[in-house]
Design a protein around this motif. Structure first.
Motif, PDB file in Angstrom:
ATOM      1  N   GLN A 407       0.813  -1.213   0.000  1.00 51.11           N
ATOM      2  CA  GLN A 407       0.000   0.000   0.000  1.00 51.11           C
ATOM      3  C   GLN A 407       0.852   1.271   0.000  1.00 51.11           C
ATOM      4  O   GLN A 407       0.368   2.346  -0.355  1.00 51.11           O
ATOM      5  CB  GLN A 407      -0.919   0.021   1.234  1.00 51.11           C
ATOM      6  CG  GLN A 407      -1.946  -1.108   1.249  1.00 51.11           C
ATOM      7  CD  GLN A 407      -2.733  -1.164   2.546  1.00 51.11           C
ATOM      8  OE1 GLN A 407      -2.243  -0.730   3.590  1.00 51.11           O
ATOM      9  NE2 GLN A 407      -3.932  -1.697   2.495  1.00 51.11           N
ATOM     10  N   ARG A 408       2.123   1.133   0.360  1.00 50.87           N
ATOM     11  CA  ARG A 408       2.964   2.319   0.562  1.00 50.87           C
ATOM     12  C   ARG A 408       3.203   3.079  -0.737  1.00 50.87           C
ATOM     13  O   ARG A 408       3.218   4.311  -0.739  1.00 50.87           O
ATOM     14  CB  ARG A 408       4.295   1.917   1.197  1.00 50.87           C
ATOM     15  CG  ARG A 408       4.106   1.360   2.608  1.00 50.87           C
ATOM     16  CD  ARG A 408       5.390   0.794   3.186  1.00 50.87           C
ATOM     17  NE  ARG A 408       5.113   0.119   4.451  1.00 50.87           N
ATOM     18  CZ  ARG A 408       6.013  -0.562   5.156  1.00 50.87           C
ATOM     19  NH1 ARG A 408       7.266  -0.655   4.711  1.00 50.87           N
ATOM     20  NH2 ARG A 408       5.674  -1.149   6.282  1.00 50.87           N
ATOM     21  N   ASP A 409       3.403   2.336  -1.830  1.00 48.99           N
ATOM     22  CA  ASP A 409       3.665   3.003  -3.105  1.00 48.99           C
ATOM     23  C   ASP A 409       2.387   3.461  -3.796  1.00 48.99           C
ATOM     24  O   ASP A 409       2.446   4.053  -4.874  1.00 48.99           O
ATOM     25  CB  ASP A 409       4.442   2.071  -4.040  1.00 48.99           C
ATOM     26  CG  ASP A 409       5.857   1.823  -3.542  1.00 48.99           C
ATOM     27  OD1 ASP A 409       6.371   2.678  -2.796  1.00 48.99           O
ATOM     28  OD2 ASP A 409       6.444   0.784  -3.887  1.00 48.99           O
ATOM     29  N   ARG A 410       1.224   3.150  -3.196  1.00 48.18           N
ATOM     30  CA  ARG A 410      -0.050   3.578  -3.780  1.00 48.18           C
ATOM     31  C   ARG A 410      -0.798   4.512  -2.830  1.00 48.18           C
ATOM     32  O   ARG A 410      -1.957   4.827  -3.056  1.00 48.18           O
ATOM     33  CB  ARG A 410      -0.920   2.355  -4.092  1.00 48.18           C
ATOM     34  CG  ARG A 410      -0.260   1.358  -5.046  1.00 48.18           C
ATOM     35  CD  ARG A 410      -1.198   0.250  -5.431  1.00 48.18           C
ATOM     36  NE  ARG A 410      -2.302   0.741  -6.246  1.00 48.18           N
ATOM     37  CZ  ARG A 410      -3.289  -0.025  -6.707  1.00 48.18           C
ATOM     38  NH1 ARG A 410      -3.318  -1.311  -6.421  1.00 48.18           N
ATOM     39  NH2 ARG A 410      -4.253   0.485  -7.447  1.00 48.18           N
ATOM     40  N   LEU A 411      -0.140   4.947  -1.776  1.00 51.39           N
ATOM     41  CA  LEU A 411      -0.778   5.820  -0.794  1.00 51.39           C
ATOM     42  C   LEU A 411      -0.949   7.216  -1.390  1.00 51.39           C
ATOM     43  O   LEU A 411       0.023   7.841  -1.812  1.00 51.39           O
ATOM     44  CB  LEU A 411       0.084   5.891   0.461  1.00 51.39           C
ATOM     45  CG  LEU A 411      -0.566   6.540   1.684  1.00 51.39           C
ATOM     46  CD1 LEU A 411      -1.579   5.582   2.294  1.00 51.39           C
ATOM     47  CD2 LEU A 411       0.512   6.906   2.710  1.00 51.39           C
ATOM     48  N   PRO A 412      -2.190   7.751  -1.448  1.00 51.51           N
ATOM     49  CA  PRO A 412      -2.373   9.094  -2.004  1.00 51.51           C
ATOM     50  C   PRO A 412      -1.776  10.164  -1.095  1.00 51.51           C
ATOM     51  O   PRO A 412      -1.960  10.150   0.126  1.00 51.51           O
ATOM     52  CB  PRO A 412      -3.895   9.233  -2.130  1.00 51.51           C
ATOM     53  CG  PRO A 412      -4.474   8.214  -1.207  1.00 51.51           C
ATOM     54  CD  PRO A 412      -3.471   7.104  -1.111  1.00 51.51           C
ATOM     55  N   LEU A 413      -1.060  11.090  -1.731  1.00 49.18           N
ATOM     56  CA  LEU A 413      -0.408  12.186  -1.034  1.00 49.18           C
ATOM     57  C   LEU A 413      -0.839  13.504  -1.668  1.00 49.18           C
ATOM     58  O   LEU A 413      -1.229  13.539  -2.841  1.00 49.18           O
ATOM     59  CB  LEU A 413       1.121  12.064  -1.125  1.00 49.18           C
ATOM     60  CG  LEU A 413       1.762  10.733  -0.711  1.00 49.18           C
ATOM     61  CD1 LEU A 413       3.250  10.764  -0.991  1.00 49.18           C
ATOM     62  CD2 LEU A 413       1.488  10.423   0.754  1.00 49.18           C
ATOM     63  N   LEU A 414      -0.744  14.590  -0.891  1.00 53.84           N
ATOM     64  CA  LEU A 414      -1.067  15.924  -1.410  1.00 53.84           C
ATOM     65  C   LEU A 414       0.094  16.862  -1.117  1.00 53.84           C
ATOM     66  O   LEU A 414       0.589  16.923   0.012  1.00 53.84           O
ATOM     67  CB  LEU A 414      -2.351  16.453  -0.764  1.00 53.84           C
ATOM     68  CG  LEU A 414      -2.845  17.829  -1.214  1.00 53.84           C
ATOM     69  CD1 LEU A 414      -4.371  17.897  -1.167  1.00 53.84           C
ATOM     70  CD2 LEU A 414      -2.264  18.962  -0.332  1.00 53.84           C
ATOM     71  N   TRP A 415       0.530  17.592  -2.164  1.00 53.68           N
ATOM     72  CA  TRP A 415       1.576  18.587  -2.034  1.00 53.68           C
ATOM     73  C   TRP A 415       1.034  19.969  -2.384  1.00 53.68           C
ATOM     74  O   TRP A 415       0.104  20.087  -3.199  1.00 53.68           O
ATOM     75  CB  TRP A 415       2.737  18.310  -2.991  1.00 53.68           C
ATOM     76  CG  TRP A 415       3.494  17.048  -2.790  1.00 53.68           C
ATOM     77  CD1 TRP A 415       4.635  16.877  -2.076  1.00 53.68           C
ATOM     78  CD2 TRP A 415       3.208  15.758  -3.367  1.00 53.68           C
ATOM     79  NE1 TRP A 415       5.080  15.585  -2.147  1.00 53.68           N
ATOM     80  CE2 TRP A 415       4.209  14.862  -2.943  1.00 53.68           C
ATOM     81  CE3 TRP A 415       2.184  15.275  -4.186  1.00 53.68           C
ATOM     82  CZ2 TRP A 415       4.240  13.523  -3.313  1.00 53.68           C
ATOM     83  CZ3 TRP A 415       2.201  13.942  -4.558  1.00 53.68           C
ATOM     84  CH2 TRP A 415       3.206  13.082  -4.127  1.00 53.68           C
ATOM     85  N   CYS A 416       1.601  20.982  -1.822  1.00 54.25           N
ATOM     86  CA  CYS A 416       1.333  22.365  -2.239  1.00 54.25           C
ATOM     87  C   CYS A 416       2.689  23.017  -2.490  1.00 54.25           C
ATOM     88  O   CYS A 416       3.522  23.107  -1.569  1.00 54.25           O
ATOM     89  CB  CYS A 416       0.557  23.121  -1.166  1.00 54.25           C
ATOM     90  SG  CYS A 416       0.111  24.812  -1.664  1.00 54.25           S
ATOM     91  N   ASP A 417       2.882  23.405  -3.751  1.00 55.03           N
ATOM     92  CA  ASP A 417       4.167  23.969  -4.178  1.00 55.03           C
ATOM     93  C   ASP A 417       5.325  23.045  -3.793  1.00 55.03           C
ATOM     94  O   ASP A 417       6.395  23.488  -3.339  1.00 55.03           O
ATOM     95  CB  ASP A 417       4.390  25.367  -3.581  1.00 55.03           C
ATOM     96  CG  ASP A 417       3.475  26.415  -4.199  1.00 55.03           C
ATOM     97  OD1 ASP A 417       3.022  26.191  -5.349  1.00 55.03           O
ATOM     98  OD2 ASP A 417       3.210  27.436  -3.544  1.00 55.03           O
TER      99      ASP A 417
END
Length: 447
Positions: A407-417
């Motif tokens: 699941q680690r390589d498919r975990l959704p992440l969010l970045w800002c700039d």
């Protein structure tokens, strides 16, 4: 419905079909006959028409036009005339088989037929496999190195994964010669597929070249081989029973306990692992691949990252358990959020809902002032979960939160700039969290 694999005695065509219907088919059931136009399926159609008054059922026929023979159109026309003469509805399915299909023409044609049969909205799909087919199947499986399940060959009735109907083979107890006698006695006509004489195909080579040699030295070979298949079916059923007994303590939902697996003999362990794979509907891997999977699960170092590819699934070891999970999709680029309420994140295989909230979530003002992207980890990400605390590596956070390795390589992440602000299942960046009553956006994984 369990598969029926008891050895079938040599009986007349009508008696065999009538007995099969009586044992498996309830009155008024809906039957679809796979009609090629050849001797076997034409004989079965005739028998069904004769018997439908004494054992009422709804009967239709299905003809698959493969387009591989220049005579394919004539075969389809023949089947249409034959069904019309018996007042049986015929459905014609045209398929295209690529001559360079990696699976081979025979396997590709079979795959297309089974795809059509799987979708039929009936109770039973009837196929005209007979006793000589059974003997040939046993020998082919033996030459492939199959185990008891493969050597059990074809059951009389079979429930296939993904099929709406059960498959019924009423003629398994009837030899090919018996069908020829039946057809000639009733003046039946049929078509001959010239490809059946092409010994480049393994079954044809077996039928045309090997079986006649066996017949010269082993009279009754087909019946003997059919009995052998039935004995292998008994052995396969016993192995299934043993696997189900072991599964009671070893399998919990999608987890196979590696400690229980290690406590079994290697043959018994392979049998349990095979059962675990079958529960997931996965085609059985080769004996070599299965043995390698068992070896890795049990013998790899305790801290090793164990992942074995088995077709469309991977088998992973994690915290003393084995798990079968779909192969991760190819990496995809992050997607940009532009104020949508939901956003598909292909690299993670999920959709993320961006909920408008107050006093929680990420500060709306922060997200509005920069470029917001969602994707999966690339390596080196860090996240501050607590105000005043250090920015910690995502790798360590994943381990601490017991996120499974697949699941680690498919975990959704969010970045800002380019700054990581959210990791699903782990938390939000403390510096970007909305204060009480401050407008915020809360990312939520919905699928």
């Amino acid at each position: 419905m369990a598969a029926s694999r008891k050895p079938l005695p040599n009986r007349g065509v009508l008696a065999a079909v009538a007995d099969s219907l009586a044992r498996h088919v309830s009155p008024d059931a809906r039957l679809a006959l796979a009609l090629s136009g050849g001797l076997d399926s034409v004989s079965l159609l005739h028998a069904l028409v004769v018997l439908r008054d004494q054992h009422p059922f709804e009967l239709q026929a299905v003809h698959v036009h493969h387009g591989l023979s220049p005579r394919a159109d004539r075969w389809a026309e023949f089947c249409a005339r034959l069904c019309a003469s018996h007042a049986v509805e015929l459905t014609l399915h045209r398929v295209q088989i690529a001559c360079d299909d990696a699976a081979g023409i025979e396997a590709a044609a079979r795959r297309e037929r089974q795809h059509i049969f799987a979708a039929l909205d009936v109770d039973f799909v009837l196929t005209a496999h007979q006793r000589d087919d059974q003997a040939e199947t046993l020998l082919l499986q033996l030459l492939r190195g199959a185990g008891p399940k493969g050597l059990a060959a074809m059951p009389e009735v079979q429930v296939r994964s993904g099929w709406r109907a059960a498959q019924l083979r009423p003629l398994l107890g009837v030899p090919r010669a018996g069908l020829l006698d039946y057809a000639q006695a009733h003046g039946l006509e049929w078509v001959d597929d010239e490809s059946n004489l092409d010994t480049r195909y393994r079954r044809n080579a077996l039928r045309q070249q090997v079986m006649p040699l066996l017949a010269a030295h082993f009279p009754g070979r087909a019946a003997t081989l059919a009995r052998a298949a039935a004995l292998q079916a008994d052995a396969a059923e016993l192995l299934d029973d043993l696997a189900r007994m072991d599964a009671v303590v070893a399998i919990d939902g999608g987890r196979l306990d590696c400690e229980v697996l290690a406590g079994l003999s290697r043959p018994r362990g392979r049998n349990l692992l095979r059962h675990f794979i079958e529960l997931h509907g996965l085609p059985m891997p080769s004996a070599r691949r299965l043995g390698e999977a068992l070896h890795q699960l049990l013998d790899a170092r305790r801290d090793a990252r164990v992942c074995i590819r088995l077709g469309a699934l991977d088998v992973w070891r994690f915290r003393g358990g084995a798990y079968l999970v779909p192969v991760a999709p190819a990496p995809a680029a992050p997607v940009r959020w532009q104020g949508e309420t939901t956003l598909a994140v292909p690299s993670a295989g999920v959709t993320v809902r961006m909920d408008a909230v107050a006093g929680t979530g990420l500060k709306r003002a922060v997200l509005s002032s920069g470029e917001v992207t969602l994707g999966v980890r690339q390596g080196g990400e860090r996240l501050r979960l607590h105000a005043g605390g250090p920015r910690r590596s995502l790798k360590n956070l994943l381990q601490e939160h017991a996120i499974a390795p697949w699941q680690r390589d498919r975990l959704p992440l969010l970045w800002c700039d380019g700054q990581l602000l959210w990791a699903a299942g782990i938390g939000l960046d403390a510096d970007a969290q909305a204060a009480p009553d401050e407008p915020g956006i809360l990312p939520v994984v919905v699928a």
